[in-house]
Design an enzyme around this catalytic site. Structure first.
Site, PDB file in Angstrom:
ATOM      1  N   CYS A 104      25.129 -25.897  12.331  1.00 20.26           N
ATOM      2  CA  CYS A 104      24.680 -24.518  12.120  1.00 20.26           C
ATOM      3  C   CYS A 104      23.896 -24.402  10.813  1.00 20.26           C
ATOM      4  O   CYS A 104      22.840 -23.765  10.757  1.00 20.26           O
ATOM      5  CB  CYS A 104      25.878 -23.569  12.090  1.00 20.26           C
ATOM      6  SG  CYS A 104      26.854 -23.530  13.605  1.00 20.26           S
ATOM      7  N   CYS A 156      29.648 -24.811  11.197  1.00 20.89           N
ATOM      8  CA  CYS A 156      29.633 -26.256  11.055  1.00 20.89           C
ATOM      9  C   CYS A 156      28.317 -26.717  10.432  1.00 20.89           C
ATOM     10  O   CYS A 156      27.410 -25.923  10.158  1.00 20.89           O
ATOM     11  CB  CYS A 156      29.830 -26.932  12.413  1.00 20.89           C
ATOM     12  SG  CYS A 156      28.462 -26.626  13.555  1.00 20.89           S
ATOM     13  N   ASP A 168      39.286  -3.678  11.275  1.00 22.09           N
ATOM     14  CA  ASP A 168      40.667  -3.991  10.910  1.00 22.09           C
ATOM     15  C   ASP A 168      40.922  -3.834   9.418  1.00 22.09           C
ATOM     16  O   ASP A 168      42.074  -3.903   8.977  1.00 22.09           O
ATOM     17  CB  ASP A 168      41.007  -5.439  11.306  1.00 22.09           C
ATOM     18  CG  ASP A 168      40.820  -5.691  12.786  1.00 22.09           C
ATOM     19  OD1 ASP A 168      41.269  -4.847  13.573  1.00 22.09           O
ATOM     20  OD2 ASP A 168      40.219  -6.718  13.145  1.00 22.09           O
ATOM     21  N   ASP A 200      45.173  -7.924  15.992  1.00 20.56           N
ATOM     22  CA  ASP A 200      43.918  -7.490  16.596  1.00 20.56           C
ATOM     23  C   ASP A 200      43.656  -8.397  17.798  1.00 20.56           C
ATOM     24  O   ASP A 200      44.283  -9.448  17.942  1.00 20.56           O
ATOM     25  CB  ASP A 200      42.795  -7.604  15.561  1.00 20.56           C
ATOM     26  CG  ASP A 200      41.423  -7.343  16.159  1.00 20.56           C
ATOM     27  OD1 ASP A 200      41.263  -6.329  16.856  1.00 20.56           O
ATOM     28  OD2 ASP A 200      40.528  -8.173  15.934  1.00 20.56           O
ATOM     29  N   ASP A 260      40.388  -9.553  12.058  1.00 20.44           N
ATOM     30  CA  ASP A 260      39.206 -10.270  11.566  1.00 20.44           C
ATOM     31  C   ASP A 260      37.958  -9.417  11.405  1.00 20.44           C
ATOM     32  O   ASP A 260      36.964  -9.883  10.862  1.00 20.44           O
ATOM     33  CB  ASP A 260      38.861 -11.423  12.525  1.00 20.44           C
ATOM     34  CG  ASP A 260      38.167 -10.928  13.784  1.00 20.44           C
ATOM     35  OD1 ASP A 260      38.621  -9.915  14.364  1.00 20.44           O
ATOM     36  OD2 ASP A 260      37.168 -11.541  14.195  1.00 20.44           O
TER      37      ASP A 260
END
Length: 716
Positions: free
Chosen positions: A40, A37, A618, A440, A614
């Protein structure tokens, strides 16, 4: 709960771009997987700008990266440590590797060709209107020559992609859809030039340009659906540590990662990522393996433990003796697995390509039949050639060429408004055929935010002690506990002899009584608080589900699809979440190679698997899968691997994607039906001589517009 500044994300990116770039010093690129955001962005930029060796810091919120201009004295480790102190996880990126994949020269070239074809087509049509209105003799010839001067260079430039593709397959004795396209354009242009030179009444430069223009629209739409995709292997290579500190002759020396050799002692600071596979030679710490294995909690590491590249050292400095470097590291082998899996997935043949295999030879045969038949009947080469050209134009695969890109673009726009970014041109076609879904766990079905369930059960005195212990530790769970207790307005107790023990937790003295916060000595899972020899008080920590996860899983199961959970986390954690979601199949302790093997097994059983994940662990499985989805919160490399990116926190749009993909497949088939019906009516008219090349061009344009209008019927 999301940060209140999330609504300002677009403004944050604009603000970030407004900072002037410095021309001095070095540039350091860091990945910031935890930012989400405007707050951040502001925290990272302000915090870094206060450092004495930092000239400028700019955050890209979409890519979750920060580019830092330094005076040359600030290195990656110091910047990473500074960001950790600010509360942001940071990982180094190789700027050269990232820059190698930037730019879209092919897209810009297509757009330029499209613009040239469109501009030339409009001008030639203006001149054609005058001819249709009755211009004759010298005026008509003048307009034909002006049209030729405009059209021929425009066709030579704009239609070059079709000519090049047709020539490449003809050289090896094959045909594709570009062959009849190129033949129609060349014949229309050539015959028009001949008619102009011979003083004829008809010229079809506008037909050649219209043909080129509409085909370029389809080509550009197709390209745009692919433009977001970058090489996953390249992204993974960018995540490799570009440099490290080695002990050579007892002295620390900063070297490039490529110069590390087996047996070197590598210093890994707290917050740093391991550049090599190896064995810990000195130090005790906690390692974050979530990017590689999906484990949600850090693991203890001490002398003699094996570590692998890509793991993040959390607590204390380590010295690692390298056992695998360069191409032999775990991270590099993962990149190779991804590349192999991606090449396997690319064998999928789109519906349009399958149609093209039959279409090209059929068009050539019909046009040749028309030419030969009319030449036998009339003996007039020009008349027979006109009919053959009209047949080629009227059967030109504009409708077929637009059938898939138009639907894909319409569906992609619809899903983007719902929070999904479609990256692959064939993703929707493949998604419509899915009959198995594999999830996942950490960061996918869960949002990675732990939930504390038992703090209220502690006495006020114990809460004060737990706060004192948690404030003295850098462990992620300790920071979580500290934040929660501080939010409860708890005041920490003053403790003595506080120290952290790798793998056990943090201990201290409350008066004469030893107190401990950390891993349970008896239970499976969970964090405990213990006074002396008293019973452990369990502080259960669960992970919050992503919004929409429960409903999504229930909806998929109700459709009869095969659903599984595969996690690098423990069997206990995977089974616990699987039971919570009502899943019958949940597997834990899955390494990246295990996930790839499991998906390969499902595919060998005839399953077409959608993988939703993610993390770096993976990536191989996502590339192996028939189609894949990654949340935007995933790492850069995972988003690059995936066919579809989930932009928001909720998983609900995944269900929309399944619905839209089936609607899109129906529209694509309808478009092919429109093209077939159009040809069934138009081709006989052209073959029988009732359609001139100009009328054929108008009919072809009408069918293309009809296909585009049908594509807009895609519904979410």
């Amino acid at each position: 709960m999301s940060c209140p500044g999330c609504a300002g994300a677009p403004l944050a990116e604009e603000t970030a771009r407004s900072f002037p770039a410095s021309s001095a010093g070095d540039t350091v690129s860091l990945s910031l997987p935890g930012i989400h955001c405007a707050a951040c962005v502001s925290g990272v930029e302000r915090g870094l700008s206060r450092l004495p060796d930092v000239l400028d810091a700019r955050v890209n919120l979409s890519l979750k990266r920060v580019s830092v201009q330094t005076r040359g004295d600030a290195d990656e480790d110091s910047l990473i440590n500074a960001l950790l102190e600010l509360g942001f996880e940071a990982l180094p990126l190789d700027s050269d590797t990232l820059r190698a994949g930037e730019g879209d020269a092919a897209g810009r070239a297509l757009l330029l060709r499209l613009a040239v074809a469109g501009f030339a087509m409009m001008n030639v049509m203006i001149l054609s209107v005058a001819v249709w209105a009755g211009a004759a003799d010298a005026t008509r010839q003048l307009f034909h020559w002006i049209s030729a001067i405009i059209a021929l260079p425009a066709v030579a430039f704009a239609a070059r992609p079709f000519f090049a593709s047709a020539l490449s397959v003809l050289r090896v004795g094959r045909v594709n859809m570009e062959v009849p396209i190129s033949l129609a354009i060349l014949l229309a242009s050539g015959l028009s030039l001949y008619e102009t030179m011979a003083g004829g009444e008809d010229a079809y430069f506008d037909a050649a340009l219209s043909l080129t223009f509409f085909l370029l629209i389809g080509r550009y739409l197709d390209h745009r659906t692919r433009a977001a995709a970058r090489s996953a292997a390249q992204e993974l290579a960018a995540l490799e540590v570009p440099s490290a500190t080695c002990l050579r002759g007892g002295e620390p020396v900063r070297v490039k990662a490529a110069d590390i050799v087996v047996g070197d002692l590598v210093q890994v600071p707290a917050g740093g990522r391991l550049p090599v596979d190896g064995v810990i030679d000195a130090g005790r710490s906690q390692l974050d393996r979530s990017l590689l294995t999906g484990e949600s909690l850090p693991v203890a590491a001490q002398v003699g433990h094996e570590v692998v590249s890509g793991e993040v050292n959390l607590s204390n400095p380590l010295i690692v003796r390298a056992t695998a470097v360069g191409q032999d590291t775990t991270l590099r082998r993962m990149a190779e697995m991804v590349a192999v899996a991606e090449s396997g997935r690319s064998h999928y043949t789109p519906l349009a390509d399958r149609a093209a295999r039959l279409y090209a030879p059929l068009v050539h045969g019909v046009a040749a039949f028309a030419f030969i038949g009319w030449f036998i009947v009339t003996g007039d080469v020009r008349y027979s050639l006109n009919i053959a050209i009209a047949t080629l134009i009227i059967t030109c695969p504009c409708a077929l060429g637009l059938a898939v890109p138009a639907v894909t673009t319409a569906a992609s726009g619809s899903l983007f408004r719902k929070g999904l970014l479609i990256k692959s041109a064939t993703a929707l076609e493949r998604l419509a055929e899915v009959d198995a879904v594999v999830f996942d766990k950490t960061g996918t079905l869960t949002d990675g935010t732990p939930i504390l369930e038992d703090l209220q059960n502690l006495s006020a005195e114990d809460r004060a002690v737990v706060l004192a212990l948690s404030q003295s530790s850098a462990h992620p769970i300790s920071r979580l506990l500290a934040a929660a207790l501080e939010g409860m307005q708890v005041t920490p107790t003053s403790l003595d002899d506080i120290h952290e023990i790798a793998g056990r937790g943090v201990e201290g003295l409350d008066g004469l009584e030893r107190v401990r916060l950390g891993k349970s000595q008896t239970a499976v899972g969970g964090t405990v608080f213990q006074r002396g020899d008293a019973a452990e008080q369990v502080l259960r920590i669960d992970e919050s589900l992503r919004p929409g996860a429960q409903d999504l899983v229930a909806s998929i199961q109700s459709q009869g699809l095969h659903v599984e959970l595969l996690s690098g986390d423990t069997e206990f954690a995977a089974a616990k979440l699987g039971a919570r979601l009502g899943l019958e199949r949940s597997k834990g302790d899955m390494l990246p190679a295990d996930k790839i093997d499991h998906l390969a097994t499902l595919q060998s059983q005839g399953k077409r698997v959608l993988m939703v994940g993610d993390g770096l662990n993976d990536m191989g499985a996502m590339a192996q899968a028939f189609v894949s989805i990654s949340p935007a919160s995933g790492v850069d490399a995972t988003r690059a691997t995936s066919d579809i990116v989930l932009l928001g926190r909720s998983l609900a749009p995944v269900q929309d994607a399944l619905k839209v993909s089936r609607s899109a497949r129906a529209r694509i088939r309808e478009n092919f039906g429109i093209a077939i019906c159009y040809n069934a009516v138009a081709v006989p008219l052209a073959v029988l001589g009732f359609a001139s090349p100009l009328m054929a061009a108008l009919a072809m344009s009408s069918s293309s517009i009809l296909v585009i209008l049908n594509a807009l019927r895609v519904r979410a």
